[in-house]
Write an enzyme that holds these catalytic residues in place. Structure first.
Site, PDB file in Angstrom:
ATOM      1  N   GLU A 373       0.840  -1.202   0.000  1.00  0.00           N
ATOM      2  CA  GLU A 373       0.000   0.000   0.000  1.00  0.00           C
ATOM      3  C   GLU A 373       0.874   1.251   0.000  1.00  0.00           C
ATOM      4  OE1 GLU A 373      -2.927   1.309   3.226  1.00  0.00           O
ATOM      5  OE2 GLU A 373      -4.298   0.431   1.771  1.00  0.00           O
ATOM      6  N   HIS A 404       5.653 -26.688   2.971  1.00  0.00           N
ATOM      7  CA  HIS A 404       4.759 -27.739   2.475  1.00  0.00           C
ATOM      8  C   HIS A 404       3.699 -27.156   1.548  1.00  0.00           C
ATOM      9  CE1 HIS A 404       6.596 -30.513   5.291  1.00  0.00           C
ATOM     10  NE2 HIS A 404       6.589 -29.506   6.153  1.00  0.00           N
ATOM     11  N   LYS A 528     -13.547   1.808  -3.963  1.00  0.00           N
ATOM     12  CA  LYS A 528     -14.577   2.108  -2.953  1.00  0.00           C
ATOM     13  C   LYS A 528     -15.765   2.794  -3.613  1.00  0.00           C
ATOM     14  CE  LYS A 528     -11.310   2.855   0.828  1.00  0.00           C
ATOM     15  NZ  LYS A 528     -10.731   3.832   1.740  1.00  0.00           N
TER      16      LYS A 528
END
Ligand code: F6P
Length: 565
Positions: A373, A404, A528
């Protein structure tokens, strides 16, 4: 920051030198670099504030570092560090300082910013937070029906969630003894699923919510807050399940069950947070840099104020080092330069964060926001499109589990990836039972062995094995993948504070060199806005016909599913 008229980094002489140098070094394998320099570990390792930074497994040599340091000087890094720490308006697009470092200044420090000393205000806000923490720890904070509080749920997202979540998990062992038992939880997602789980299990009489939002406009957090408020009102007023006392008013419920943390006291008041339950902070603290102040309330609730102050002291130790150490010994600067070298000169644009300690489970998620960000930008501070790469794709998870999961790609995939291995040297001294301590210490050694082995295999490839017999192609490891190792003497509030500050400052130095502003996040705004429009259409209040075919199809599929309910 560097002067507004500064050349972009790719026009600086050191950049050109580094480009040429990279051409020469590109074909040199890491194992050759180690073979030709016996003092590589000591040359490329530095220690400060309980941290050891090992950069010897970077694909660089002494000349590389010299050129990178010249680049840092040419890009104005020393002046920029001073500008950051002294409160200059380094957040240029929002025209304000970025003063998270002021939140960890000791009480007797003075920092005059534009004619005002900010330190007194910082310590007043910490004292206010401490008063709330003490009441909760003493069991003196009562819910609306008079019971002491058992559960505290932090409602926040991004910087109002990830920092506190990461630190409370990392330092859960530091819980103070002899306090009223309080459990701290986090709900961030706007879909309500995390919150729904808590609401199905907790007693509303003994649950409070911390509404954490710098802006106090974030829909994710406000939608959770509204659901929580309705849950409390529905159950605690005279119609509800817990209506043992008939005089529990809605006002008392909101007052006793919500604390607000925000830079906007007006909005907290509008929402209904009582004035004395509001913790404030400043616009000059960026969301993803805010865990050091009142946004850190959940941290202080879990580890106590004394440990919270140790966390601040650790970060402050790193700040002092960042300000004072010459660039060639400056840990955040060196870490930043390794990143610049990988991204801009070796074309390595993926970066994995791999802690080898379960307590650091959320560290990678925290860094994803901090780094991407901050530096996921493609426009310079002067508003020009950049012509070089900036922040790499950064992700990670606990190293032992990632072994893994995605290490296969690290070892044999086609994408070059740089890795940060992070591990504490000491562990489990405090476990009282000798048998359990012995087992756990053996497990710690096992984890460290794996951590050190993985960086070695990434570096050497097949050559890490003594046996050099013929191997089929599918069993070959090419190695030559660079990595950094950060060792903590021990994971404590102090060393964690220093570790977080190390990465914060690394991000800043890279931004200075890339000539971008790490303190804004305009790239998340459009999403947004479009979400608001889309929500109107989903609710049947907008014109779906003007949407693209895919978005229309998705919304119609949702409407069809709702019809079936
Ligand atoms: O949308 C991104 C963002 O603004 C982050 O920068 C911030 O940490 C998060 O949202 C939450 O913001 P707030 O604390 O204002 O609710």
């Amino acid at each position: 920051m560097a002067s507004a008229s500064r050349a972009t980094p790719d026009k600086l002489p050191a950049w050109q030198t580094l480009k040429q140098h990279a051409e020469e070094l590109k074909s040199v394998h890491l194992k050759t670099l180690f073979g030709s320099d016996r003092s590589r570990w000591s040359n490329f390792t530095r220690q400060v504030a309980g941290l050891t930074l090992d950069l010897s497994k970077q694909r660089w040599d002494d000349d590389t570092l010299e050129h990178l340091l010249a680049l840092a000087h040419d890009a104005g890094v020393p002046g920029a560090i001073d500008a950051l720490l002294s409160g200059k308006r380094v957040n240029t697009s929002e025209n304000r300082p970025a003063l998270h470092t002021a939140l960890r200044l000791p009480a007797d420090a003075i920092l005059n910013v534009e004619g005002e000393d900010v330190v007194a205000g910082v310590h007043e806000s910490l004292a206010q937070m401490e008063r709330l923490v003490c009441r909760l720890h003493a069991g003196q904070w009562r819910g609306a029906t008079g019971k002491p509080i058992r559960h505290v749920v932090n409602l926040g997202v991004g910087g109002s969630d990830l920092g506190p979540l990461m630190v409370t998990h990392a330092l859960a062992d530091c819980r103070p003894r002899d306090i009223h038992p309080i459990e701290v939880h986090f709900a961030s997602t706007m879909d309500g699923s995390q919150l729904a789980d808590y609401l199905s299990r907790f007693n509303p009489e003994t649950t409070i919510f911390v509404l954490s939002s710098k802006s106090f406009t974030t829909i994710d957090t406000l939608s959770n807050a509204n659901t929580a408020r309705d849950w409390l009102l529905g159950r605690l007023t005279h119609h509800g399940d817990f209506a043992s006392t008939s005089d529990v008013s809605a006002e008392l419920i909101v007052r006793q069950h919500f604390i607000g943390v925000s830079a906007s006291p007006e909005k907290m008041s509008e929402w209904g947070i009582a004035a004395d339950h509001q913790l404030k902070f400043w616009e000059w603290v960026g969301g993803r840099y805010s865990l050091w102040g009142t946004i850190g309330l959940p941290i202080a609730l879990v580890i106590g104020m004394a440990n919270f102050r140790e966390l601040l002291a650790g970060a402050h130790a790193m700040d002092s080092h960042f300000r004072e150490a010459p660039l060639e010994d400056n840990l955040p600067v060196l870490l930043a330069l390794a990143g610049i070298w990988n991204v801009n000169f070796l074309d390595i644009r993926a970066h994995s964060i791999l802690p080898y300690d379960g307590r650091l489970e959320y560290f990678a998620a925290y860094l994803e926001q901090l780094e991407m960000e901050s530096n996921g930008k493609s426009v310079t501070r002067q508003g020009q499109a950049v012509s070089y790469s900036t922040c790499p794709v950064l992700w990670g998870q606990l190293g032992p589990n990632a072994q893994h999961a995605f290490y296969q790609l690290l070892h044999q995939g086609t994408q070059p990836v740089v890795c940060d291995f992070i591990a504490p040297l000491k562990r489990y001294d405090e476990v009282a039972d000798p048998d359990t301590r012995r087992h756990l210490k053996a497990q710690h050694r096992l984890a460290l062995a794996n951590c050190f082995a993985q960086s070695r295999v990434l570096m050497l490839g097949d050559d890490a094995l003594d046996d050099d017999g013929p191997r089929p192609e599918h069993k070959r490891y090419r190695g030559n993948q660079p990595s950094t190792t950060v060792l903590l003497d021990k994971l404590t509030p102090h060393s964690l504070g220093a570790l977080i500050a190390l990465y914060e400052h690394k991000v800043f130095v890279q931004a200075v060199i890339w000539d971008i502003n790490p303190f804004d996040q305009w790239g998340v705004e459009l999403g947004k806005q479009i979400a608001t429009d889309t929500q109107a259409i989903i609710e049947g209040e907008g014109d779906i016909a003007r949407m693209d075919a895919s978005s229309r199809g998705l919304i119609e599929a949702f409407w069809a599913a709702e019809q079936d309910e």
